[in-house]
Design a protein around this motif. Structure first.
Motif, PDB file in Angstrom:
ATOM      1  N   LEU A 193       0.822  -1.205   0.000  1.00  0.00           N
ATOM      2  CA  LEU A 193       0.000   0.000   0.000  1.00  0.00           C
ATOM      3  C   LEU A 193       0.860   1.260   0.000  1.00  0.00           C
ATOM      4  O   LEU A 193       0.605   2.202  -0.766  1.00  0.00           O
ATOM      5  CB  LEU A 193      -0.937  -0.010   1.219  1.00  0.00           C
ATOM      6  N   GLU A 194       1.884   1.296   0.841  1.00  0.00           N
ATOM      7  CA  GLU A 194       2.757   2.473   0.878  1.00  0.00           C
ATOM      8  C   GLU A 194       3.463   2.672  -0.456  1.00  0.00           C
ATOM      9  O   GLU A 194       3.608   3.811  -0.936  1.00  0.00           O
ATOM     10  CB  GLU A 194       3.781   2.325   2.008  1.00  0.00           C
ATOM     11  N   GLN A 195       3.888   1.585  -1.067  1.00  0.00           N
ATOM     12  CA  GLN A 195       4.574   1.695  -2.347  1.00  0.00           C
ATOM     13  C   GLN A 195       3.622   2.124  -3.455  1.00  0.00           C
ATOM     14  O   GLN A 195       4.017   2.837  -4.383  1.00  0.00           O
ATOM     15  CB  GLN A 195       5.241   0.363  -2.689  1.00  0.00           C
ATOM     16  N   VAL A 196       2.371   1.692  -3.364  1.00  0.00           N
ATOM     17  CA  VAL A 196       1.369   2.147  -4.327  1.00  0.00           C
ATOM     18  C   VAL A 196       1.139   3.641  -4.167  1.00  0.00           C
ATOM     19  O   VAL A 196       1.055   4.399  -5.148  1.00  0.00           O
ATOM     20  CB  VAL A 196       0.048   1.374  -4.159  1.00  0.00           C
ATOM     21  N   ARG A 197       1.035   4.105  -2.935  1.00  0.00           N
ATOM     22  CA  ARG A 197       0.846   5.537  -2.690  1.00  0.00           C
ATOM     23  C   ARG A 197       1.976   6.353  -3.305  1.00  0.00           C
ATOM     24  O   ARG A 197       1.743   7.389  -3.955  1.00  0.00           O
ATOM     25  CB  ARG A 197       0.775   5.803  -1.189  1.00  0.00           C
ATOM     26  N   ASP A 198       3.207   5.902  -3.088  1.00  0.00           N
ATOM     27  CA  ASP A 198       4.351   6.617  -3.648  1.00  0.00           C
ATOM     28  C   ASP A 198       4.276   6.657  -5.171  1.00  0.00           C
ATOM     29  O   ASP A 198       4.565   7.699  -5.791  1.00  0.00           O
ATOM     30  CB  ASP A 198       5.652   5.937  -3.216  1.00  0.00           C
ATOM     31  N   ALA A 199       3.900   5.530  -5.776  1.00  0.00           N
ATOM     32  CA  ALA A 199       3.804   5.472  -7.233  1.00  0.00           C
ATOM     33  C   ALA A 199       2.715   6.407  -7.752  1.00  0.00           C
ATOM     34  O   ALA A 199       2.910   7.115  -8.748  1.00  0.00           O
ATOM     35  CB  ALA A 199       3.543   4.044  -7.685  1.00  0.00           C
ATOM     36  N   VAL A 200       1.564   6.425  -7.086  1.00  0.00           N
ATOM     37  CA  VAL A 200       0.461   7.285  -7.520  1.00  0.00           C
ATOM     38  C   VAL A 200       0.869   8.750  -7.459  1.00  0.00           C
ATOM     39  O   VAL A 200       0.576   9.540  -8.370  1.00  0.00           O
ATOM     40  CB  VAL A 200      -0.796   7.028  -6.656  1.00  0.00           C
ATOM     41  N   THR A 201       1.553   9.132  -6.392  1.00  0.00           N
ATOM     42  CA  THR A 201       2.009  10.516  -6.254  1.00  0.00           C
ATOM     43  C   THR A 201       2.931  10.904  -7.402  1.00  0.00           C
ATOM     44  O   THR A 201       2.803  11.991  -7.996  1.00  0.00           O
ATOM     45  CB  THR A 201       2.741  10.703  -4.913  1.00  0.00           C
ATOM     46  N   ALA A 202       3.865  10.013  -7.739  1.00  0.00           N
ATOM     47  CA  ALA A 202       4.804  10.307  -8.819  1.00  0.00           C
ATOM     48  C   ALA A 202       4.107  10.342 -10.168  1.00  0.00           C
ATOM     49  O   ALA A 202       4.343  11.242 -10.989  1.00  0.00           O
ATOM     50  CB  ALA A 202       5.922   9.278  -8.826  1.00  0.00           C
ATOM     51  N   LEU A 203       3.248   9.398 -10.429  1.00  0.00           N
ATOM     52  CA  LEU A 203       2.584   9.308 -11.729  1.00  0.00           C
ATOM     53  C   LEU A 203       1.609  10.458 -11.942  1.00  0.00           C
ATOM     54  O   LEU A 203       1.417  10.924 -13.068  1.00  0.00           O
ATOM     55  CB  LEU A 203       1.853   7.972 -11.845  1.00  0.00           C
ATOM     56  N   ALA A 204       0.958  10.909 -10.873  1.00  0.00           N
ATOM     57  CA  ALA A 204      -0.016  11.996 -11.001  1.00  0.00           C
ATOM     58  C   ALA A 204       0.635  13.304 -11.425  1.00  0.00           C
ATOM     59  O   ALA A 204      -0.049  14.209 -11.931  1.00  0.00           O
ATOM     60  CB  ALA A 204      -0.758  12.184  -9.676  1.00  0.00           C
ATOM     61  N   ALA A 205       1.939  13.413 -11.242  1.00  0.00           N
ATOM     62  CA  ALA A 205       2.638  14.647 -11.610  1.00  0.00           C
ATOM     63  C   ALA A 205       2.837  14.785 -13.112  1.00  0.00           C
ATOM     64  O   ALA A 205       3.210  15.863 -13.585  1.00  0.00           O
ATOM     65  CB  ALA A 205       3.991  14.704 -10.890  1.00  0.00           C
TER      66      ALA A 205
END
Length: 434
Positions: A193-205
């Motif tokens: 879950l934490e790694q998914v959150r990090d990925a979503v933050t990066a991809l949303a940029a």
């Protein structure tokens, strides 16, 4: 092709006079129905052309199982999009049959991505999974419009770089979720879950990245296993997608072995539907499936000639031209249904019968409890059913070239894949001067 011509020349005259092999499923096994010497002659003619061990592809059986699965899924989940997992059996004829029926392609390597593109599957219907894909193939898939499921950190870096370098492109991606089960308490694939959150933050940029949802795959085929993967998907999706995802890839392994496809997939679809009804966005999300073994297991048989029979320690050992590495190279199963195609009418026999393979490996058993319904003699054929999953794609040329693949074609047969020559099997090695 000489092997194709030999088969057609030898078999077509026989087929005009022979009865159908007419198999019938009884209690999970095959029983020969009215098998005659003519049936044996047909197999013998094919073996003369392609070798004493070969696969028989049944396209009608494949279409039946495909329709059974698709109807069961879409009947419960109108937004379901069935995909076929190419790794289960990458024979091009098999893959083309799925594509012609409108199934998507789930691939997890550059080779299988190439195959899906080569046979004409639209990029919009391809899902690209995997953990160790080379960056070039990930970039190619993204720019082509393939849905790429991101897992490794490198995958995400490639997606971000590709979006930055190609601002006019829309890159379709999902994120694979790590899912713990009793069967696999320490899975290596997917992101926490934490790694998914990090990925979503990066991809949303990156505005050029279209993050559509999440993907998961669990090896647990039980109803509780399906519930578990849905719990994981919904938990992560509710955390990182405030308005819900547009897509959830629920993976494969939706049917338990031995359960009819329709019933098993309808049960899984009901579990998925019920889980989605617990969230406000559940009615609108697209559900992608990755069916593999369940769809293709029944579409192929392995036909192998009996080469030797020994009586040893109160048991009969039947040695054949095929191998365990042709029926079950991955799980080493020995419980495939098997029937006898004899050269003459025979009586039933008593006692334990084992079927040994063509290699010198001690554990090369194709069957350890062969049904006692027909006496077997040298020169007869044993036919192993339900071997369509992973036999072709994971089959090994250990000690010999891979077996040919043959399909019934009207009143005759055609060779889908000929048996490679020795030189072709060893291609890539420096054999030195002749």
């Amino acid at each position: 092709d000489q092997s194709t011509a030999a088969v057609e020349h030898a078999v077509r005259p026989l087929e005009r006079h022979s009865h159908s092999l007419g198999r019938q499923r009884l209690g999970g096994s095959f029983r020969a129905m009215g098998a005659t010497a003519m049936d044996w002659r047909a197999y013998d003619a094919i073996a003369t052309g392609v070798g004493g061990c070969f696969y028989l592809f049944d396209r009608l059986a494949l279409r039946r199982d495909m329709d059974d699965i698709a109807d069961s899924l879409t009947g419960m989940l109108p937004n379901a999009r069935p995909h076929y997992a190419y790794k289960a059996n990458f024979a091009p004829d098999v893959c083309r049959t799925f594509a012609a029926a409108g199934w998507g392609a789930e691939v997890d390597s550059p080779m299988l991505l190439w195959l899906a593109q080569r046979i004409g599957v639209p990029a919009s219907q391809i899902t690209y999974n995997g953990i160790a894909r080379d960056p070039a193939s990930v970039r190619e898939a993204l720019l082509a419009g393939v849905l790429v499921c991101l897992d490794a950190h490198r995958d995400i870096d490639v997606a971000l770089q590709t979006a930055h370098e190609s601002p006019d492109s829309v890159l379709r991606v999902a994120i694979r979720v790590n899912s713990v089960t009793d069967i696999n308490p320490t899975p290596r694939l997917g992101r926490t879950l934490e790694q998914v959150r990090d990925a979503v933050t990066a991809l949303a940029a990156e505005p050029g990245i279209d993050l559509q949802g999440l993907s998961v795959h669990r090896p647990d085929r039980s109803p509780e296993g399906v519930r578990g993967r849905m719990r994981d998907l919904i938990t992560v999706a509710s955390d990182v997608f405030p308005d819900g995802p547009r897509l959830l890839d629920v993976g494969g392994a939706l049917a338990a072995r031995g359960v009819p496809n329709g019933h098993a997939h309808a049960t899984s679809a009901t579990i998925i539907r019920d889980a989605l009804e617990t969230v406000p966005w559940g009615h609108s999300v697209t559900v992608l499936t990755e069916t593999g073994a369940a769809a293709v297991a029944g579409c192929m048989e392995l036909v192998t000639r009996v080469v030797d029979i020994k009586e040893q320690s109160g048991r009969t050992v039947i040695n054949v031209a095929g191998s365990l590495f042709h029926t079950s190279p991955n799980t080493r199963r020995v419980d495939f249904p098997v029937r006898v195609v004899a050269s003459a009418q025979r009586e039933s026999v008593e006692g334990t019968r084992l079927v040994g393979g063509c290699t010198a490996v001690d554990g090369d058993w194709l069957s350890v409890d062969m049904p006692n319904d027909t006496e077997v003699c040298e020169g007869d054929f044993l036919v192993f059913g339900d071997v369509g999953a992973y036999s072709i794609s994971m089959g090994t040329h250990f000690t010999d070239p891979l077996p040919a693949v043959v399909e019934r074609d009207g009143t005759g047969w055609r060779v889908m894949r000929r048996r490679p020559t020795f030189a072709e099997t060893l291609a890539g090695f420096d054999l030195g001067p002749e």
